[in-house]
Write a protein that holds these residues in place. Structure first.
Motif, PDB file in Angstrom:
ATOM      1  N   ASP A  31      45.776  42.127  44.102  1.00 44.45           N
ATOM      2  CA  ASP A  31      47.092  42.253  43.476  1.00 44.45           C
ATOM      3  C   ASP A  31      47.847  40.927  43.455  1.00 44.45           C
ATOM      4  OD1 ASP A  31      46.725  45.006  43.042  1.00 44.45           O
ATOM      5  OD2 ASP A  31      47.387  45.455  45.086  1.00 44.45           O
ATOM      6  N   GLY A  32      47.273  39.892  44.058  1.00 43.30           N
ATOM      7  CA  GLY A  32      47.892  38.574  44.083  1.00 43.30           C
ATOM      8  C   GLY A  32      47.381  37.715  42.935  1.00 43.30           C
ATOM      9  N   PRO A  33      47.679  36.420  42.999  1.00 49.23           N
ATOM     10  CA  PRO A  33      47.182  35.515  41.960  1.00 49.23           C
ATOM     11  C   PRO A  33      45.655  35.542  41.888  1.00 49.23           C
ATOM     12  CG  PRO A  33      48.741  34.389  43.422  1.00 49.23           C
ATOM     13  CD  PRO A  33      48.450  35.730  44.022  1.00 49.23           C
ATOM     14  N   ASN A  35      43.557  33.330  41.750  1.00 47.14           N
ATOM     15  CA  ASN A  35      42.845  32.306  42.511  1.00 47.14           C
ATOM     16  C   ASN A  35      43.089  32.360  44.015  1.00 47.14           C
ATOM     17  OD1 ASN A  35      45.518  31.401  42.142  1.00 47.14           O
ATOM     18  ND2 ASN A  35      44.893  29.279  42.418  1.00 47.14           N
ATOM     19  N   ASN A  36      43.816  33.367  44.520  1.00 47.10           N
ATOM     20  CA  ASN A  36      44.029  33.415  45.973  1.00 47.10           C
ATOM     21  C   ASN A  36      42.704  33.708  46.661  1.00 47.10           C
ATOM     22  OD1 ASN A  36      44.200  36.396  47.250  1.00 47.10           O
ATOM     23  ND2 ASN A  36      45.121  36.492  45.209  1.00 47.10           N
ATOM     24  N   TYR A  37      42.371  32.827  47.582  1.00 50.44           N
ATOM     25  CA  TYR A  37      41.103  32.883  48.314  1.00 50.44           C
ATOM     26  C   TYR A  37      39.892  32.909  47.375  1.00 50.44           C
ATOM     27  CZ  TYR A  37      43.770  33.325  52.555  1.00 50.44           C
ATOM     28  OH  TYR A  37      44.631  33.084  53.588  1.00 50.44           O
ATOM     29  N   TYR A  71      35.010  35.210  45.803  1.00 47.91           N
ATOM     30  CA  TYR A  71      36.223  35.555  46.533  1.00 47.91           C
ATOM     31  C   TYR A  71      35.878  35.722  48.005  1.00 47.91           C
ATOM     32  CZ  TYR A  71      39.120  36.499  42.419  1.00 47.91           C
ATOM     33  OH  TYR A  71      39.848  36.388  41.268  1.00 47.91           O
ATOM     34  N   TYR A  92      42.715  27.242  45.307  1.00 43.21           N
ATOM     35  CA  TYR A  92      44.147  27.521  45.441  1.00 43.21           C
ATOM     36  C   TYR A  92      44.791  26.323  46.129  1.00 43.21           C
ATOM     37  CZ  TYR A  92      42.535  29.166  50.021  1.00 43.21           C
ATOM     38  OH  TYR A  92      41.928  29.266  51.248  1.00 43.21           O
ATOM     39  N   LYS A 128      39.536  37.763  52.294  1.00 38.18           N
ATOM     40  CA  LYS A 128      41.001  37.785  52.378  1.00 38.18           C
ATOM     41  C   LYS A 128      41.675  37.839  51.008  1.00 38.18           C
ATOM     42  CE  LYS A 128      41.172  35.220  56.719  1.00 38.18           C
ATOM     43  NZ  LYS A 128      41.581  33.932  57.337  1.00 38.18           N
ATOM     44  N   HIS A 129      40.900  37.751  49.936  1.00 41.95           N
ATOM     45  CA  HIS A 129      41.456  37.792  48.576  1.00 41.95           C
ATOM     46  C   HIS A 129      42.248  39.080  48.368  1.00 41.95           C
ATOM     47  CE1 HIS A 129      41.834  37.501  44.253  1.00 41.95           C
ATOM     48  NE2 HIS A 129      41.280  38.705  44.154  1.00 41.95           N
ATOM     49  N   ASP A 130      43.430  38.935  47.789  1.00 43.78           N
ATOM     50  CA  ASP A 130      44.277  40.083  47.461  1.00 43.78           C
ATOM     51  C   ASP A 130      44.171  40.325  45.959  1.00 43.78           C
ATOM     52  OD1 ASP A 130      46.240  41.943  46.920  1.00 43.78           O
ATOM     53  OD2 ASP A 130      47.894  40.744  47.730  1.00 43.78           O
TER      54      ASP A 130
END
Length: 117
Positions: A25-27, A29-31, A18, A60, A21-23
């Motif tokens: 709480d998001g998907p 695969n984000n970042y 990761y 992503y 910038k990975h969140d």
């Protein structure tokens, strides 16, 4: 010259990572990225700090490299280890993913996004 620069002693292991910038709480695969390894710049006029590049692919769909034909992303290796700032604190720029369940999900996603090795 790029060929005069000694190879780096520290290199990230291939695998899933990761970006800072990975969140969480998001998907999932984000970042998220799959890191293949380190490449070597072959041109004589290369700056020494750019002689070794991290080779990776985004997992992503919004990523530029994916949207433009499934290219690879490159980043100077020193930047991989250079800390980033998030919420006023220094954090690692990339963090290896070790959870087997997450890895299995990201592997399936990677296989779908990039069917050829």
């Amino acid at each position: 010259m790029a060929y005069d620069v000694p190879p780096p002693t520290e290199r990230p292991e291939p695998g899933y990572y990761y970006h800072f910038k990975h969140d969480p709480d998001g998907p999932l695969n984000n970042y998220a990225y799959y890191i293949y390894g380190v490449g070597h710049h072959t041109e004589d006029d290369c700056r020494p700090e750019d002689a070794f590049m991290q080779v990776y692919r985004p997992l992503y769909e919004a990523a530029y490299a994916y949207r433009n034909g499934g290219m690879f992303d490159l980043r100077p290796l020193y930047m991989f280890y250079e800390p980033a700032r998030r919420d006023g604190k220094e954090v690692p720029r990339f963090k290896r993913i070790t959870d087997p369940n997450l890895i299995a999900q990201l592997q399936a996603l990677r296989d779908r996004m990039y069917p050829d090795p």
